[in-house]
Design a protein around this motif. Structure first.
Motif, PDB file in Angstrom:
ATOM      1  N   TYR A   9       0.814  -1.222   0.000  1.00 24.90           N
ATOM      2  CA  TYR A   9       0.000   0.000   0.000  1.00 24.90           C
ATOM      3  C   TYR A   9       0.847   1.271   0.000  1.00 24.90           C
ATOM      4  N   VAL A  35      -8.098   2.177  -0.287  1.00 22.80           N
ATOM      5  CA  VAL A  35      -7.616   0.805  -0.061  1.00 22.80           C
ATOM      6  C   VAL A  35      -8.447  -0.175  -0.894  1.00 22.80           C
ATOM      7  N   GLY A  59      -9.812  -3.811   2.232  1.00 21.06           N
ATOM      8  CA  GLY A  59      -8.997  -4.606   1.327  1.00 21.06           C
ATOM      9  C   GLY A  59      -9.581  -5.985   1.096  1.00 21.06           C
TER      10      GLY A  59
END
Length: 362
Positions: A114, A142, A188
């Motif tokens: 990330y 995300v 996620g």
């Protein structure tokens, strides 16, 4: 003219007669190669671009991926950074390499950092583009980035974060803010589930002794695998304790257990002017010297430890490819050269034998 019924009987009779004297051989069931024998080769595009040659165990020139495939590796782990300055480990590069990996018949294991750079227990920076956004926007980001990764890279395994002992995307997702940490992980995870239900979702913790307490806080999340880093320098020098920790995790959480990262030196020597992370006996296990045989024996034992656990599903060697590819005097070369799976002449090491599908029994 034969009636339809008579025609059917004739066909049946011919089939019976033609089959007489021939015993039908049952095809053996296909054996799924489900135990993950992986390596992380995220530096491979840079090594290839350097133009150096690498060699297989017979001393013949051979691309690293081909040597690994022939050795028995069935899965390749790749890191993904958000928007790296030089493009390496970015979406375009990782997607192209993952296509090549799949075409060679190996699976893809993606570790999503990330961040724009390394993420680990001591460093979980937000990417530059997310520095000033709200928490709700962070969750959406995300989700969108993870979805983009799944659709473009098509991994078989995906990590939501890398070595997330202390959270991710600090400070919003630090473990000091467990509500925020869980919410970002949930974003996620949702992106993966809604993009491809076949992908196995992993949460990755560095170490093992404190792992049960860590995963207890995340047990309600929808994930499939527990991944652990194990390096003797940082995570203890007793493989029996490691085995006990893995078994405890298996019994407590009923998840697949994998060693997501490990490595071991084949020498304490140097091959460039970049400081190596491992360089002395007190950093490794006494029973496995820093030799080619010691490296192989360590890795075989790691494989055995994971295989002994009831839900043990595999292991991954980190930095397998990270040789001193920038030259013998590079000060920005490899700090891992003595833990790679190629020696200082760029020849594949005996440790490759640990990846064979069926190990030889003496």
């Amino acid at each position: 003219m034969k009636t339809p019924r008579l025609l059917t009987l004739c066909v049946l009779l011919i089939s019976i007669v033609s089959g007489c004297g021939k015993e039908k051989q049952a095809e053996p069931p296909a054996i799924e190669d489900s135990f993950v024998r992986a390596v992380d080769v995220s530096f491979l595009p840079q090594i290839r671009a350097s133009g150096i040659s690498t060699y297989n165990r017979e001393g013949q020139p051979e691309d690293m991926l081909h040597s690994l495939k022939k050795a028995g590796v069935n899965c390749i782990r790749l890191r993904l950074w958000n928007n790296p300055n030089d493009g390496h480990s970015g979406l375009e590069e990782v997607a192209a390499l993952s296509d090549e990996i799949r075409q060679m018949g190996m699976k893809v294991w993606l570790t999503v950092h990330y961040s724009d750079t390394w993420a680990d227990p001591g460093n979980q920076q937000k990417p530059a583009l997310w520095q000033s956004i709200s928490f709700d926007a962070m969750k959406d980001s995300v989700y969108a980035f993870t979805q983009l990764a799944v659709e473009n890279i098509q991994p078989d395994i995906i990590q939501i974060g890398n070595e997330i002992n202390n959270g991710l995307l600090w400070p919003d997702g630090s473990t000091g803010n467990m509500t925020g940490f869980r919410a970002l992980l949930e974003s996620g995870i949702a992106a993966v589930r809604e993009s491809d239900t076949a992908v196995r979702i992993m949460l990755h913790y560095a170490g093992h002794e404190d792992a049960p307490a860590f995963f207890e806080q995340l047990k309600l999340l929808d994930f499939d695998q527990i991944g652990l880093s194990y390096y003797p320098l940082w995570h203890g020098k007793d493989l029996n304790t490691l085995q006990a920790s893995l078994q405890e995790l298996s019994e407590t959480f009923n998840k697949d257990i994998l060693i997501a990262e490990t490595a071991y030196p084949f020498t304490f020597g140097w091959n460039d002017w970049t400081n190596n992370i491992i360089g002395s006996q007190d950093q490794i296990l006494a029973e496995y010297p820093a030799t080619e045989q010691g490296q192989l024996d360590f890795l075989l034992n790691i494989r055995s430890v994971v295989d002994s656990v009831s839900t043990g599903k595999g292991f991954c060697y980190w930095g397998a490819e990270w040789i001193s590819f920038r030259g013998p005097q590079a000060t920005n070369g490899s700090s891992w050269e003595n833990q790679a799976l190629w020696d200082f002449t760029k020849k594949a090491l005996p440790a490759m034998e640990a990846f064979e599908k069926t190990l030889k029994v003496l």
